[in-house]
Design a protein around this motif. Structure first.
Motif, PDB file in Angstrom:
ATOM      1  N   ILE B 200       8.634   0.432   0.986  1.00  0.00           N
ATOM      2  CA  ILE B 200       7.523   0.784   1.878  1.00  0.00           C
ATOM      3  C   ILE B 200       6.209   0.731   1.101  1.00  0.00           C
ATOM      4  N   GLY B 201       6.250   1.227  -0.146  1.00  0.00           N
ATOM      5  CA  GLY B 201       5.061   1.137  -1.005  1.00  0.00           C
ATOM      6  C   GLY B 201       4.624  -0.306  -1.190  1.00  0.00           C
ATOM      7  N   GLU B 202       5.581  -1.207  -1.341  1.00  0.00           N
ATOM      8  CA  GLU B 202       5.244  -2.629  -1.503  1.00  0.00           C
ATOM      9  C   GLU B 202       4.553  -3.176  -0.260  1.00  0.00           C
ATOM     10  N   GLN B 203       4.960  -2.690   0.901  1.00  0.00           N
ATOM     11  CA  GLN B 203       4.304  -3.125   2.136  1.00  0.00           C
ATOM     12  C   GLN B 203       2.863  -2.622   2.205  1.00  0.00           C
ATOM     13  N   ALA B 210      -3.203  -8.273   0.363  1.00  0.00           N
ATOM     14  CA  ALA B 210      -2.949  -9.565   1.014  1.00  0.00           C
ATOM     15  C   ALA B 210      -2.041 -10.465   0.190  1.00  0.00           C
ATOM     16  N   GLU B 211      -1.235  -9.856  -0.665  1.00  0.00           N
ATOM     17  CA  GLU B 211      -0.355 -10.664  -1.506  1.00  0.00           C
ATOM     18  C   GLU B 211       0.940  -9.886  -1.685  1.00  0.00           C
ATOM     19  N   PHE B 212       2.061 -10.540  -1.397  1.00  0.00           N
ATOM     20  CA  PHE B 212       3.293  -9.787  -1.532  1.00  0.00           C
ATOM     21  C   PHE B 212       3.804  -9.849  -2.959  1.00  0.00           C
ATOM     22  N   ARG B 213       4.101  -8.678  -3.520  1.00  0.00           N
ATOM     23  CA  ARG B 213       4.735  -8.645  -4.839  1.00  0.00           C
ATOM     24  C   ARG B 213       5.713  -7.487  -4.871  1.00  0.00           C
ATOM     25  N   GLU B 214       6.822  -7.686  -5.586  1.00  0.00           N
ATOM     26  CA  GLU B 214       7.754  -6.586  -5.774  1.00  0.00           C
ATOM     27  C   GLU B 214       7.248  -5.729  -6.920  1.00  0.00           C
ATOM     28  N   PHE B 215       7.281  -4.417  -6.731  1.00  0.00           N
ATOM     29  CA  PHE B 215       6.843  -3.523  -7.807  1.00  0.00           C
ATOM     30  C   PHE B 215       7.766  -3.668  -9.012  1.00  0.00           C
ATOM     31  N   THR B 216       9.059  -3.760  -8.738  1.00  0.00           N
ATOM     32  CA  THR B 216      10.029  -3.985  -9.815  1.00  0.00           C
ATOM     33  C   THR B 216      10.972  -5.067  -9.329  1.00  0.00           C
ATOM     34  N   ASP B 217      11.550  -5.768 -10.255  1.00  0.00           N
ATOM     35  CA  ASP B 217      12.419  -6.870  -9.898  1.00  0.00           C
ATOM     36  C   ASP B 217      13.736  -6.701 -10.660  1.00  0.00           C
ATOM     37  N   ALA B 218      14.770  -6.372  -9.919  1.00  0.00           N
ATOM     38  CA  ALA B 218      16.047  -6.045 -10.566  1.00  0.00           C
ATOM     39  C   ALA B 218      16.612  -7.227 -11.355  1.00  0.00           C
TER      40      ALA B 218
END
Lengths: 284, 226
Positions: B200-203, B210-218
């Motif tokens: 939800i934080g990422e959204q 205006a840019e999608f990024r994952e906060f962490t990437d498993a």
């Protein structure tokens, strides 16, 4: 102990959502009952056998490709087609149960109750005040004329912009203001229905948005029917949408009503393939 | 000003926050049912999920109509898409709460000791905090708040590992083993609730930047996580 799980959370949004929904068919109040309406100009049939009901305090949009008879249709609702030489109207247009085309019906009285706003704003070359006062004066509604004019201009969302210059010429207003002035002029005589024939097609996006917001306000008091070639405008403002199309026969093209339903339905899951093709831009 | 459209957007967002409040109640109910072995409360949590689902469907339908009728663009478009995603995350969280409630009814009558309950209480209250921060930072358009969820999630992950380590120490008694197996799933459900809060934080970040990024990437851990 978290026994409070059974206590319902404030249900505000649900109630608001319910209020905003278009009324179900059972809750609708019929203003126009149109049966088998066919309009011909000479040997040309413009629209053929249209059956449609218009409901009180709702916005009904009429959409469709050029030449499908949208304007012809809406002009039947206040007998504007009477003014077209050679026009012939068959079928029935019942307004509150009264046949508008019956003998003895006065078209002027029809147009007093069913007002119309056109594509091109057409104010008279007179003052802002006189434009709105014209209808009430003609009809002898002279009591508290100033108050009536202020109400009409306020309802048309124009009062704040013009209250200090009511004696100035209406032609000094911008296109969007002129269109709202024409709406004020139409509602000054307190009609029940407002017919809008492409009311925003000559306006820029900001003026268009003002007209659309205004329509939402107006439907609280009036019944609105709008013809628009702008499908998105119908999607944004209308409760119900009628899709007209052209039926092409041997050397003849006739406008027909293809589908009439809630705007939600027309734009998410129309029943007729022709409607689907039109709203998705595959045709027209 | 397109007032109708703005009203409809605001209505969708209010419904989403309402759904979030329901998820918080479901989570607290599930944790209490587990800790206090309260079957009645567990049943309430399970039945209560219908309320969350009702909001979920209402938001889905509302978004469908909004996209079809109002053609949102720019920030409005990102807001609609963010609501669409967050709606799904909240609905998943509520389903995990139902899983916990169901498992709490299935456990055999064993006493694993007080530390066990403490571990779930810790995970549960951390998840509650994360959901609150996720919803508030979305509502307040607060990027910093949204990004803080990553560190909070790390604490939930650690608590999860501690709980699993304790489960391994429970011993070989068949009833205790069954209890342990069920509790692994409970711990996993709470851990996943934390992950959804981060999503939800990422959204929120997507809406603001205006840019999608994952906060962490498993699959590509940063040096700190490795």
């Amino acid at each position: 102990m978290a026994r409070d799980v059974t206590i319902p959370v404030d249900v505000g949004p649900a109630e608001i959502a319910q209020e905003r929904k278009a009324p179900t068919p059972a809750q609708r109040d019929v203003v126009f009952d149109i049966d088998g309406l066919t309009v011909s100009y000479g040997s040309t049939t413009a629209i053929s056998r249209v059956d449609l009901d218009v409901y009180r305090n709702l916005i009904t949009a009429v959409i469709g490709p050029s030449g499908c008879g949208k304007s012809t249709f809406i002009r039947c609702l206040n007998r504007m087609n009477d003014l077209v030489p050679g026009a012939r109207i068959d079928g029935q247009v019942l307004y509150r149960g009264q046949d508008l085309y019956a003998d003895g019906v006065d078209p002027v009285e029809v147009r007093r109750r069913i007002g119309m706003v056109f594509q091109r704003a057409n104010p008279f070359p007179k003052s802002i005040y006189d434009n709105v006062a014209w209808g009430p004066r003609v009809l002898g509604m002279k009591k508290d004329l100033d108050g009536r004019i202020e109400r009409a201009l306020t309802d048309a969302a124009l009062w704040d912009e013009v209250k200090d210059r009511l004696k100035k010429s209406a032609l000094s207003l911008s296109g969007g203001q002129q269109q709202r002035l024409c709406i004020a002029r139409a509602i000054a005589i307190e009609p029940e229905v407002l017919l809008l024939d492409e009311p925003a097609s000559a306006l820029d996006p900001i003026a268009t948005s003002a007209i659309e917001d205004l329509m939402h306000e107006l439907k609280k008091e009036y019944t609105l029917v709008i013809v628009t070639h702008n499908m998105q405008q119908a999607a944004r403002v209308a409760d119900l949408t009628a899709f007209f199309s052209l039926e092409v026969g041997e050397s003849k093209r006739t406008g027909v009503l293809v589908e009439y339903d809630t705007t939600d339905k027309i734009f998410t899951n129309p029943s007729d393939q022709r409607t689907e093709d039109y709203v998705t831009g595959r045709f027209g | 000003m397109r007032t109708t459209f703005q009203d409809e957007l605001a209505l969708l967002e209010a419904t989403l926050q309402e759904e979030g409040a329901l998820v918080l109640r479901a989570l607290r109910g599930a944790i209490n049912a587990l800790e206090q072995r309260d079957e009645e409360l567990a049943d309430e949590v399970i039945a209560f999920d219908d309320d969350v689902d009702e909001r979920y469907v209402r938001i889905e339908e509302g978004i469908q109509l909004l996209l079809a009728r109002q053609t949102p663009v720019a920030t409005d478009l990102r807001l609609v898409l963010a609501i669409l995603h967050i709606n799904l995350h909240l609905e998943r969280m509520a389903d995990y709460c139902v899983t916990i409630a169901k498992l709490s009814k299935l456990v055999p009558e064993v006493d694993p000791g007080p530390r066990f309950v403490e571990g779930f209480e810790e995970m549960g209250s951390r998840c509650e905090e994360m959901i609150r921060i996720a919803l508030d930072s979305f509502g307040n358009r607060d990027l910093e708040g949204a990004e803080s969820l990553v560190d909070l999630d790390e604490l939930v992950d650690r608590a999860n590992r501690r709980v699993v380590a304790r489960i391994l120490e429970l011993g070989g008694d068949p009833e205790m083993r069954e209890y342990g197996l069920r509790m692994v799933v409970v711990s996993r459900a709470l851990e996943r609730i934390g992950d959804h809060a981060v999503d939800i934080g990422e959204q929120t970040a997507y809406l603001l930047a205006a840019e999608f990024r994952e906060f962490t990437d498993a699959s590509h851990p940063s040096p700190r996580e490795a």
